[in-house]
Design an enzyme around this catalytic site. Structure first.
Site, PDB file in Angstrom:
ATOM      1  N   ARG A 195       0.828  -1.205   0.000  1.00  0.00           N
ATOM      2  CA  ARG A 195       0.000   0.000   0.000  1.00  0.00           C
ATOM      3  C   ARG A 195       0.863   1.255   0.000  1.00  0.00           C
ATOM      4  O   ARG A 195       0.359   2.375   0.136  1.00  0.00           O
ATOM      5  CB  ARG A 195      -0.933  -0.016   1.224  1.00  0.00           C
ATOM      6  N   LYS A 196       2.168   1.097  -0.181  1.00  0.00           N
ATOM      7  CA  LYS A 196       3.087   2.241  -0.187  1.00  0.00           C
ATOM      8  C   LYS A 196       3.105   2.863  -1.582  1.00  0.00           C
ATOM      9  O   LYS A 196       4.104   2.818  -2.302  1.00  0.00           O
ATOM     10  CB  LYS A 196       4.478   1.796   0.249  1.00  0.00           C
ATOM     11  N   THR A 197       1.983   3.436  -1.947  1.00  0.00           N
ATOM     12  CA  THR A 197       1.812   4.035  -3.269  1.00  0.00           C
ATOM     13  C   THR A 197       1.776   5.556  -3.162  1.00  0.00           C
ATOM     14  O   THR A 197       1.677   6.112  -2.074  1.00  0.00           O
ATOM     15  CB  THR A 197       0.517   3.536  -3.918  1.00  0.00           C
TER      16      THR A 197
END
Length: 279
Positions: free
Chosen positions: A150-152
């Site tokens: 989820r490190k977008t």
């Protein structure tokens, strides 16, 4: 033209990934244009409205991804896009490759050029790295799933997750609502892994998977006992990872169904020894 490798999105054979996109994403295009041209398009005034054709060239190697976003950007400007390569194709790095043709009014082509190229380049870059990770894992004998995180980039998640899928990896959860992820701070705040799982199950119900971040085998064992669907062995590498995974599978075989996930410090150079055949 140089030889281009065929589409290799084999997680989704014969399927058009653009069909997964929600209708709401198209409103992002207006936001992108509002950011890039907040008032007057001074240079566009100079070139006018003569019909022109632009060529999209692939100048560096990688996986082509982001076709629906590129299409919608130019559709917003009444331009037509003709693709010469399918999405998922691997563009060679040793020469220029003609990828697409875009036709429309000169000022519209230039108005959409940077927005479209930035989006396509970002999406293709993520697809390229995703494909490389997947291929490296396969070369090491890994038979499991390679997934994203989820490190977008805020505001650009849909494009980046789409790129992962075109690259051939699992996009993992898309947001905080799509799966329960209990990390160390959640566990610390509730007092224990068991307390955290019990509390979240009261509100999340049976339909959401619960994934628990664990620092060692003992924490993973507690999480499985408390009903976790997935245990994430965080920042555990090499033999320690393999031993913990093997012990947990043996202990709970035939008793509990769960998945084992590993995360933290996974880069291209650390795949060797991190994953093993059949694990």
């Amino acid at each position: 033209m140089s030889k281009v490798e065929k589409n290799d999105t084999d997680l989704y054979p014969g399927q058009n990934l653009a069909h997964l996109l929600p209708p709401s994403w198209k409103s992002d295009v207006e936001r992108w244009f509002a950011e890039d041209t907040p008032s007057f398009d001074w240079a566009g005034f100079v070139v006018g409205e003569e019909e022109q054709e632009a060529i999209l060239w692939g100048k560096s190697g990688g996986v082509l991804a982001g076709v629906p976003f590129f299409n919608q950007i130019f559709k917003h400007l009444d331009c037509k896009v003709e693709w010469l390569l399918p999405e998922g194709s691997v563009i060679p790095s040793d020469s220029k490759t003609k990828v697409a043709l875009v036709r429309g009014k000169a000022r519209h082509l230039l108005l959409g050029e940077r927005v479209a190229l930035n989006t396509l380049s970002r999406c293709s870059g993520i697809a390229t790295v995703s494909r490389r990770f997947r291929d490296l894992a396969r070369a090491e004998g890994w038979q499991g799933v390679v997934a994203g995180t989820r490190k977008t980039t805020p505001g650009f998640r849909l494009v980046e997750k789409y790129g992962m899928m075109v690259g051939g990896v699992d996009p993992h959860r898309h947001d905080l609502s799509s799966m329960v992820m209990l990390k160390d701070n959640h566990i610390w705040a509730t007092g224990s892994i068991t307390n955290a799982i019990t509390a979240v199950r009261r509100v999340a119900g049976f339909s959401l998977l619960v994934n628990v971040e664990c620092q060692d085998e003992a924490e993973a064992d507690e999480a499985i006992s408390a009903g976790a669907n997935i245990v994430m062995l965080d920042n555990i590498t090499g033999d320690g990872l393999h031993t913990a995974a093997k012990n947990l599978k043996q202990k709970w075989k035939g008793k509990k169904e769960f998945l084992i996930e590993t995360s933290g410090g996974i880069v291209e150079g650390s795949l060797t020894g991190r994953v093993g055949p059949g694990e």
